[in-house]
Design a protein around this motif. Structure first.
Motif, PDB file in Angstrom:
ATOM      1  N   HIS A   2       0.830  -1.190   0.000  1.00 37.03           N
ATOM      2  CA  HIS A   2       0.000   0.000   0.000  1.00 37.03           C
ATOM      3  C   HIS A   2       0.872   1.249   0.000  1.00 37.03           C
ATOM      4  CE1 HIS A   2      -3.969  -1.864   1.172  1.00 37.03           C
ATOM      5  NE2 HIS A   2      -3.128  -2.853   1.414  1.00 37.03           N
ATOM      6  N   THR A   3       0.401   2.273  -0.683  1.00 43.01           N
ATOM      7  CA  THR A   3       1.091   3.559  -0.669  1.00 43.01           C
ATOM      8  C   THR A   3       0.311   4.534   0.210  1.00 43.01           C
ATOM      9  OG1 THR A   3       1.991   3.261  -2.884  1.00 43.01           O
ATOM     10  CG2 THR A   3       1.898   5.508  -2.043  1.00 43.01           C
ATOM     11  N   VAL A   4       1.002   5.119   1.184  1.00 37.98           N
ATOM     12  CA  VAL A   4       0.409   6.106   2.077  1.00 37.98           C
ATOM     13  C   VAL A   4       1.046   7.453   1.790  1.00 37.98           C
ATOM     14  CG1 VAL A   4       0.131   6.854   4.474  1.00 37.98           C
ATOM     15  CG2 VAL A   4      -0.094   4.432   3.891  1.00 37.98           C
ATOM     16  N   ALA A   5       0.233   8.441   1.448  1.00 35.71           N
ATOM     17  CA  ALA A   5       0.716   9.804   1.239  1.00 35.71           C
ATOM     18  C   ALA A   5       0.369  10.635   2.462  1.00 35.71           C
ATOM     19  CB  ALA A   5       0.081  10.407  -0.014  1.00 35.71           C
ATOM     20  N   VAL A   6       1.385  11.219   3.089  1.00 36.69           N
ATOM     21  CA  VAL A   6       1.173  12.073   4.254  1.00 36.69           C
ATOM     22  C   VAL A   6       1.274  13.517   3.782  1.00 36.69           C
ATOM     23  CG1 VAL A   6       1.931  12.651   6.583  1.00 36.69           C
ATOM     24  CG2 VAL A   6       2.162  10.294   5.733  1.00 36.69           C
ATOM     25  N   LEU A   7       0.197  14.267   3.937  1.00 35.79           N
ATOM     26  CA  LEU A   7       0.122  15.624   3.411  1.00 35.79           C
ATOM     27  C   LEU A   7       0.705  16.612   4.422  1.00 35.79           C
ATOM     28  CD1 LEU A   7      -0.873  17.436   1.108  1.00 35.79           C
ATOM     29  CD2 LEU A   7      -3.101  17.521   2.260  1.00 35.79           C
ATOM     30  N   ALA A   8       1.757  17.308   4.027  1.00 30.96           N
ATOM     31  CA  ALA A   8       2.398  18.298   4.901  1.00 30.96           C
ATOM     32  C   ALA A   8       1.982  19.696   4.456  1.00 30.96           C
ATOM     33  CB  ALA A   8       3.915  18.158   4.837  1.00 30.96           C
ATOM     34  N   ASP A  61       0.773  15.911  -6.857  1.00 26.49           N
ATOM     35  CA  ASP A  61       0.424  14.921  -7.871  1.00 26.49           C
ATOM     36  C   ASP A  61       0.576  13.494  -7.347  1.00 26.49           C
ATOM     37  OD1 ASP A  61       3.161  15.306  -7.691  1.00 26.49           O
ATOM     38  OD2 ASP A  61       3.536  14.884  -9.809  1.00 26.49           O
ATOM     39  N   ALA A  62       1.394  13.321  -6.295  1.00 30.59           N
ATOM     40  CA  ALA A  62       1.583  11.983  -5.722  1.00 30.59           C
ATOM     41  C   ALA A  62       0.323  11.492  -5.013  1.00 30.59           C
ATOM     42  CB  ALA A  62       2.761  11.983  -4.745  1.00 30.59           C
ATOM     43  N   LEU A  63      -0.576  12.396  -4.657  1.00 30.21           N
ATOM     44  CA  LEU A  63      -1.806  11.978  -3.992  1.00 30.21           C
ATOM     45  C   LEU A  63      -2.646  11.083  -4.900  1.00 30.21           C
ATOM     46  CD1 LEU A  63      -2.984  15.273  -2.214  1.00 30.21           C
ATOM     47  CD2 LEU A  63      -1.473  13.473  -1.345  1.00 30.21           C
ATOM     48  N   ALA A  64      -2.526  11.301  -6.199  1.00 30.55           N
ATOM     49  CA  ALA A  64      -3.319  10.516  -7.153  1.00 30.55           C
ATOM     50  C   ALA A  64      -2.927   9.049  -7.158  1.00 30.55           C
ATOM     51  CB  ALA A  64      -3.179  11.105  -8.555  1.00 30.55           C
ATOM     52  N   ASP A  65      -1.700   8.736  -6.759  1.00 34.99           N
ATOM     53  CA  ASP A  65      -1.219   7.353  -6.782  1.00 34.99           C
ATOM     54  C   ASP A  65      -1.327   6.670  -5.415  1.00 34.99           C
ATOM     55  OD1 ASP A  65      -0.478   7.605  -9.485  1.00 34.99           O
ATOM     56  OD2 ASP A  65       1.421   8.554  -8.919  1.00 34.99           O
ATOM     57  N   ALA A  66      -1.819   7.393  -4.415  1.00 35.06           N
ATOM     58  CA  ALA A  66      -1.852   6.855  -3.057  1.00 35.06           C
ATOM     59  C   ALA A  66      -3.085   5.990  -2.829  1.00 35.06           C
ATOM     60  CB  ALA A  66      -1.832   7.987  -2.039  1.00 35.06           C
ATOM     61  N   ASP A  67      -2.920   4.951  -2.015  1.00 32.44           N
ATOM     62  CA  ASP A  67      -4.064   4.167  -1.562  1.00 32.44           C
ATOM     63  C   ASP A  67      -4.734   4.837  -0.372  1.00 32.44           C
ATOM     64  OD1 ASP A  67      -3.665   1.744  -3.304  1.00 32.44           O
ATOM     65  OD2 ASP A  67      -1.749   1.727  -2.225  1.00 32.44           O
ATOM     66  N   THR A  68      -3.917   5.509   0.441  1.00 35.42           N
ATOM     67  CA  THR A  68      -4.405   6.205   1.632  1.00 35.42           C
ATOM     68  C   THR A  68      -3.717   7.559   1.730  1.00 35.42           C
ATOM     69  OG1 THR A  68      -4.753   4.125   2.835  1.00 35.42           O
ATOM     70  CG2 THR A  68      -4.606   6.133   4.155  1.00 35.42           C
ATOM     71  N   ILE A  69      -4.476   8.586   2.081  1.00 37.15           N
ATOM     72  CA  ILE A  69      -3.916   9.910   2.332  1.00 37.15           C
ATOM     73  C   ILE A  69      -4.149  10.249   3.796  1.00 37.15           C
ATOM     74  CG2 ILE A  69      -4.076  12.385   1.805  1.00 37.15           C
ATOM     75  CD1 ILE A  69      -5.103  11.577  -0.987  1.00 37.15           C
ATOM     76  N   ILE A  70      -3.091  10.651   4.483  1.00 36.60           N
ATOM     77  CA  ILE A  70      -3.182  11.077   5.879  1.00 36.60           C
ATOM     78  C   ILE A  70      -3.029  12.596   5.920  1.00 36.60           C
ATOM     79  CG2 ILE A  70      -2.251  10.876   8.209  1.00 36.60           C
ATOM     80  CD1 ILE A  70      -3.392   8.267   7.233  1.00 36.60           C
ATOM     81  N   VAL A  71      -3.983  13.265   6.570  1.00 42.75           N
ATOM     82  CA  VAL A  71      -3.954  14.724   6.700  1.00 42.75           C
ATOM     83  C   VAL A  71      -3.685  15.055   8.166  1.00 42.75           C
ATOM     84  CG1 VAL A  71      -5.203  16.875   6.345  1.00 42.75           C
ATOM     85  CG2 VAL A  71      -5.592  14.933   4.808  1.00 42.75           C
ATOM     86  N   ALA A  93     -12.956  11.717  -4.946  1.00 41.46           N
ATOM     87  CA  ALA A  93     -13.810  11.306  -6.064  1.00 41.46           C
ATOM     88  C   ALA A  93     -13.317  10.020  -6.712  1.00 41.46           C
ATOM     89  CB  ALA A  93     -13.880  12.423  -7.099  1.00 41.46           C
ATOM     90  N   ALA A  94     -12.004   9.775  -6.636  1.00 38.00           N
ATOM     91  CA  ALA A  94     -11.418   8.568  -7.213  1.00 38.00           C
ATOM     92  C   ALA A  94     -11.518   7.369  -6.273  1.00 38.00           C
ATOM     93  CB  ALA A  94      -9.956   8.819  -7.572  1.00 38.00           C
ATOM     94  N   GLY A  95     -12.036   7.598  -5.057  1.00 40.06           N
ATOM     95  CA  GLY A  95     -12.203   6.503  -4.109  1.00 40.06           C
ATOM     96  C   GLY A  95     -11.044   6.289  -3.163  1.00 40.06           C
ATOM     97  N   THR A  96     -10.068   7.198  -3.140  1.00 41.10           N
ATOM     98  CA  THR A  96      -8.922   7.062  -2.245  1.00 41.10           C
ATOM     99  C   THR A  96      -9.369   7.197  -0.795  1.00 41.10           C
ATOM    100  OG1 THR A  96      -7.500   8.043  -3.923  1.00 41.10           O
ATOM    101  CG2 THR A  96      -6.632   7.985  -1.676  1.00 41.10           C
ATOM    102  N   ARG A  97      -8.823   6.370   0.067  1.00 39.60           N
ATOM    103  CA  ARG A  97      -9.117   6.473   1.495  1.00 39.60           C
ATOM    104  C   ARG A  97      -8.376   7.681   2.076  1.00 39.60           C
ATOM    105  NH1 ARG A  97      -7.619   1.275   4.972  1.00 39.60           N
ATOM    106  NH2 ARG A  97      -5.521   2.017   4.545  1.00 39.60           N
ATOM    107  N   ILE A  98      -9.076   8.512   2.825  1.00 38.85           N
ATOM    108  CA  ILE A  98      -8.491   9.734   3.372  1.00 38.85           C
ATOM    109  C   ILE A  98      -8.779   9.782   4.864  1.00 38.85           C
ATOM    110  CG2 ILE A  98      -8.402  12.249   3.234  1.00 38.85           C
ATOM    111  CD1 ILE A  98      -9.468  12.042   0.385  1.00 38.85           C
ATOM    112  N   ALA A  99      -7.750  10.014   5.663  1.00 42.06           N
ATOM    113  CA  ALA A  99      -7.893  10.052   7.116  1.00 42.06           C
ATOM    114  C   ALA A  99      -7.214  11.284   7.672  1.00 42.06           C
ATOM    115  CB  ALA A  99      -7.276   8.793   7.743  1.00 42.06           C
ATOM    116  N   SER A 100      -7.817  11.867   8.689  1.00 43.00           N
ATOM    117  CA  SER A 100      -7.237  13.053   9.316  1.00 43.00           C
ATOM    118  C   SER A 100      -6.842  12.763  10.753  1.00 43.00           C
ATOM    119  CB  SER A 100      -8.221  14.227   9.289  1.00 43.00           C
ATOM    120  OG  SER A 100      -9.357  13.942  10.101  1.00 43.00           O
ATOM    121  N   ILE A 101      -5.842  13.489  11.218  1.00 42.59           N
ATOM    122  CA  ILE A 101      -5.396  13.416  12.608  1.00 42.59           C
ATOM    123  C   ILE A 101      -5.656  14.761  13.257  1.00 42.59           C
ATOM    124  CG2 ILE A 101      -3.411  13.106  14.144  1.00 42.59           C
ATOM    125  CD1 ILE A 101      -2.171  11.291  12.047  1.00 42.59           C
ATOM    126  N   CYS A 102      -6.313  14.744  14.415  1.00 46.81           N
ATOM    127  CA  CYS A 102      -6.528  15.949  15.219  1.00 46.81           C
ATOM    128  C   CYS A 102      -7.215  17.045  14.399  1.00 46.81           C
ATOM    129  CB  CYS A 102      -5.195  16.409  15.792  1.00 46.81           C
ATOM    130  SG  CYS A 102      -5.353  17.603  17.150  1.00 46.81           S
TER     131      CYS A 102
END
Length: 311
Positions: A2-8, A61-71, A93-102
């Motif tokens: 799985h690819t996890v993208a952590v958004l900074a 652009d790397a968010l498009a290839d992620a299975d999960t995005i952490i915000v 919209a593409a169905g990527t799982r997105i999760a937020s912290i705090c």
């Protein structure tokens, strides 16, 4: 893998950013392979984190290839860049799982991804979230909420709980337990139907007179225990026990005992092929019907639905 993208983002909370990097980066599968590929992404690099700056190797652009995005959490006083919000909407919209912290929940809210959904955030900011985004059902009393594709968590420690929960969803309890041990964290979760929510036992103050009786209750949860039994073991009258129990745990002795039994049942549902009726007896419920009713009341799903999700 799985690819996890952590958004900074600017003014990101360093601990919230470091948590998914640490937890997902250490996951190993039974054959020794890494479970996740982790990318730190940003609209622009370096990212201003207040006390220091962060170099983000990947762009939006790397968010498009992620299975999960952490915000991760960030200052809610700084507006989120339009291109970041657009990238999150596209991923959703593409169905990527997105999760937020705090306070990362505010970023998802600003992107419009939580409208009509249940969500949580740090309890200090819950009222502000509800006021600013009335379309969101804000629940400040849980550690995290899972709506399927979109997940939110409370404070920084709850973000760690959420990461472990995601690992459990992806690879099962054994892999998640290894990750929890590396993080020196317990792995105890209860489920909900549309949202999977943690209901931990209320904490008891260290040195409390209840500590010994709570251990006794946990050890004897599988047998029939009455309020009088608990009071006798604690050396207190039933009236005094009820008062102190409510003061120190926020619940009653029998409600606490039911939760202990349900936690034991969860373990058996995950790790054995025992029938529901057999598990009901093993964990101390008088009848399978009573077990099913109590299990669903506490977790939000039936024992069979829980087994299907987590075995």
């Amino acid at each position: 893998m799985h690819t996890v993208a952590v958004l900074a983002l600017d003014q990101v909370v360093p601990f919230d950013l470091a948590t998914p990097l640490e937890v997902f980066g250490r996951v190993r599968l039974p054959d020794g392979r890494s479970g996740y590929r982790v990318h730190v992404c940003a609209a622009e690099s370096p990212v201003d984190a207040g006390l220091f700056r962060i170099d983000a190797p990947w762009g939006l652009d790397a968010l498009a290839d992620a299975d999960t995005i952490i915000v991760p959490g960030r200052s809610v006083l700084t507006p989120v860049q339009d291109d970041v919000l657009a990238a999150l909407r596209t991923a959703a919209a593409a169905g990527t799982r997105i999760a937020s912290i705090c306070s990362g929940t505010f970023t998802l809210a600003e992107a419009g991804l939580l409208d009509g959904l249940r969500a949580t955030t740090h309890w200090v900011a819950a009222a502000a979230l509800a006021e600013q985004y009335p379309a969101i059902e804000v629940d400040p009393d849980v550690l995290y909420v899972d709506n399927g594709q979109i997940l939110t968590s409370a404070g920084a420690a709850a973000g760690l709980d959420l990461c472990l929960y995601l690992i459990r969803r992806d690879y099962g309890s054994a892999v998640a337990a290894d990750a929890a041990r590396l993080s020196v964290m317990p792995l105890e979760r209860e489920g909900g139907q549309a949202q999977f929510i943690v209901h931990q036992q209320p904490p008891t103050p260290q040195g409390s007179v209840l500590e010994p009786v709570l251990r006794w209750m946990e050890d004897n949860a599988a047998r029939e225990v009455t309020l009088e039994d608990i009071a006798a073991n604690s050396g207190l009258s039933t009236r005094t026990l009820l008062r102190r129990f409510r003061e120190q745990t926020g619940t009653t002795p029998l409600q606490w005992l039911h939760r202990a039994r349900v936690r034991q049942a969860q373990f058996l549902l995950e790790t054995t092929a025992h029938s529901i009726d057999r598990i009901a007896g093993q964990v101390g419920f008088g009848s399978p019907t009573a077990f099913r009713e109590r299990f669903k009341r506490i977790t939000g799903v039936s024992p069979q639905a829980y087994r299907n999700a987590f075995q």
